[in-house]
Design a protein around this motif. Structure first.
Motif, PDB file in Angstrom:
ATOM      1  N   ILE A   1      35.288  41.445  34.837  1.00  0.00           N
ATOM      2  CA  ILE A   1      34.162  42.159  34.325  1.00  0.00           C
ATOM      3  C   ILE A   1      34.427  43.565  33.540  1.00  0.00           C
ATOM      4  O   ILE A   1      35.134  44.454  34.021  1.00  0.00           O
TER       5      ILE A   1
ATOM      6  N   MET B   1      33.917  22.059  35.083  1.00  0.00           N
ATOM      7  CA  MET B   1      32.519  22.265  34.821  1.00  0.00           C
ATOM      8  C   MET B   1      31.906  22.551  35.966  1.00  0.00           C
ATOM      9  O   MET B   1      30.719  23.121  36.204  1.00  0.00           O
TER      10      MET B   1
ATOM     11  N   GLU C   1      28.271  31.421  38.414  1.00  0.00           N
ATOM     12  CA  GLU C   1      26.919  32.100  38.147  1.00  0.00           C
ATOM     13  C   GLU C   1      26.593  32.604  39.509  1.00  0.00           C
ATOM     14  O   GLU C   1      25.861  33.978  39.676  1.00  0.00           O
ATOM     15  N   ARG C   2      26.710  31.992  40.593  1.00  0.00           N
ATOM     16  CA  ARG C   2      26.280  32.619  42.032  1.00  0.00           C
ATOM     17  C   ARG C   2      27.088  33.721  42.227  1.00  0.00           C
ATOM     18  O   ARG C   2      26.490  34.623  42.874  1.00  0.00           O
ATOM     19  N   LEU C   3      28.226  33.567  42.141  1.00  0.00           N
ATOM     20  CA  LEU C   3      29.329  34.663  42.540  1.00  0.00           C
ATOM     21  C   LEU C   3      28.961  35.957  41.781  1.00  0.00           C
ATOM     22  O   LEU C   3      29.109  37.034  42.424  1.00  0.00           O
ATOM     23  N   THR C   4      28.615  35.827  40.486  1.00  0.00           N
ATOM     24  CA  THR C   4      28.481  37.144  39.757  1.00  0.00           C
ATOM     25  C   THR C   4      27.071  37.457  39.587  1.00  0.00           C
ATOM     26  O   THR C   4      26.709  38.548  38.770  1.00  0.00           O
ATOM     27  N   ASN C   5      26.118  36.667  40.057  1.00  0.00           N
ATOM     28  CA  ASN C   5      24.729  36.836  40.097  1.00  0.00           C
ATOM     29  C   ASN C   5      24.255  37.037  38.501  1.00  0.00           C
ATOM     30  O   ASN C   5      23.620  38.070  38.165  1.00  0.00           O
TER      31      ASN C   5
ATOM     32  N   ILE D   1      30.873  26.053  37.358  1.00  0.00           N
ATOM     33  CA  ILE D   1      29.979  26.985  36.405  1.00  0.00           C
ATOM     34  C   ILE D   1      28.789  27.580  37.378  1.00  0.00           C
ATOM     35  O   ILE D   1      28.626  28.710  37.499  1.00  0.00           O
TER      36      ILE D   1
ATOM     37  N   VAL E   1      24.154  34.761  34.474  1.00  0.00           N
ATOM     38  CA  VAL E   1      23.734  33.437  33.715  1.00  0.00           C
ATOM     39  C   VAL E   1      24.560  33.081  32.944  1.00  0.00           C
ATOM     40  O   VAL E   1      24.876  34.343  31.977  1.00  0.00           O
ATOM     41  N   VAL E   2      25.168  31.952  32.516  1.00  0.00           N
ATOM     42  CA  VAL E   2      26.014  31.807  31.531  1.00  0.00           C
ATOM     43  C   VAL E   2      25.430  31.786  30.243  1.00  0.00           C
ATOM     44  O   VAL E   2      24.301  31.019  29.832  1.00  0.00           O
TER      45      VAL E   2
END
Lengths: 228, 69
Positions: free
Chosen positions: B12, B31, B38-42, B34, B44-45
């Motif tokens: 980060i 994959m 997204e859930r962990l970092t809140n 992914i 969207v890729v």
């Protein structure tokens, strides 16, 4: 003041000077030995100690202005023969005093950077903790729930998939016509060069059906109409 | 045989950009992480790419058994 009184006063001053010399030495050791994370607490104490030291130094020299302090020092230098120990203590005190003050200033600047990095790290950890606590996953959600047959879908159907463009759709149809259909979904993704996050978001909406060649529009002279 | 530890490395940056990479996870399995990232970092890729490990296969450790003659 009589001679005996003067001698006593000088002895007391020398003693005080020797005592005061050890204070900056102690402070220096504290700052050097102490871990960086704990130095901050002792910084304020160190500054107060030095301030007291400075005041006591001035009182010992019994002068209250900078110019008179200098004059006193030069005077002490001039008649140093009978009072060498006191003089040595005085000089040691002054030199160490200024060395530690300079070190303190330099270290404080470096320490501020460490504190800032630690605060950033703490903020990041808190952010991750909050994000981890959230049970609802934030993922791309497809607008339509319709499943698409990759062996019979048209351009519009392919282009409606999230992350796919009309160019990708045309590429897919062109490949499908050349190879008489897709054998599996991976082949479809490989031909359009889909990125991993696109694959993950649309994979569930695709299935492999029987290949049906789309009608090709022909002009009267038999030439195939090419749609760019 | 050396077993490489499976990891997900998340970086980060101060401006809030997040970079994540799977290490030691071979093939298509990578994959499936992914959505977890997204859930962990809140977050969207917005972009992704395959690494060389996507084309590799996982080593299978087969227990060796000594056959007594």
């Amino acid at each position: 003041m009589n001679q005996a009184g003067k001698q006593n006063s000088k002895t007391n001053d020398n003693l005080l000077l020797w005592v005061l010399t050890f204070i900056p030495l102690w402070n220096s050791l504290v700052f050097i030995v102490m871990p960086k994370t704990k130095r901050r607490k002792f910084e304020t104490l160190g500054i107060i100690t030095f301030a007291i030291q400075g005041i006591m130094l001035i009182l010992i020299l019994r002068c209250y202005t900078f110019s008179s302090v200098l004059a006193k020092l030069f005077f002490v230098l001039h008649i140093s023969t009978s009072d060498q120990t006191g003089l040595i203590a005085l000089f040691a005190e002054i030199i160490i005093y200024f060395m530690v003050v300079i070190t303190l200033i330099v270290k404080r600047k470096k320490y501020k950077k460490v504190i800032k990095a630690q605060e950033n790290h703490k903020a990041v950890n808190q952010y991750i903790a909050v994000a981890s606590a959230s049970p609802k996953p934030i993922i791309n959600e497809n607008a339509a729930a319709d499943v698409i047959d990759i062996n019979s879908a048209d351009q519009e159907a392919f282009a409606s998939l999230q992350g796919l463009t009309i160019v990708d759709a045309k590429k897919a149809i062109s490949y499908r016509d050349e190879h008489n259909g897709f054998n599996n979904i991976d082949e479809f993704f490989m031909c359009i060069g889909a990125k991993p996050h696109i694959i993950v978001s649309i994979k569930e909406r695709l299935y492999v059906g029987d290949y049906k060649a789309l009608n090709v529009v022909k002009e009267a002279n038999g030439k195939r109409k090419i749609d760019f | 045989m050396v077993m490489i530890m499976k990891q997900i490395q998340i970086k980060i940056s101060p401006d809030g950009q997040i970079q994540a990479e799977t290490i030691g996870i071979k093939g298509k399995k990578c994959m499936k992480y992914i959505p977890e990232i997204e859930r962990l970092t809140n977050a969207v890729v917005i972009d992704s790419d395959f690494t060389a490990e996507y084309l590799e296969t996982e080593e299978q450790v087969i227990a060796e058994q000594e056959i007594m003659a």
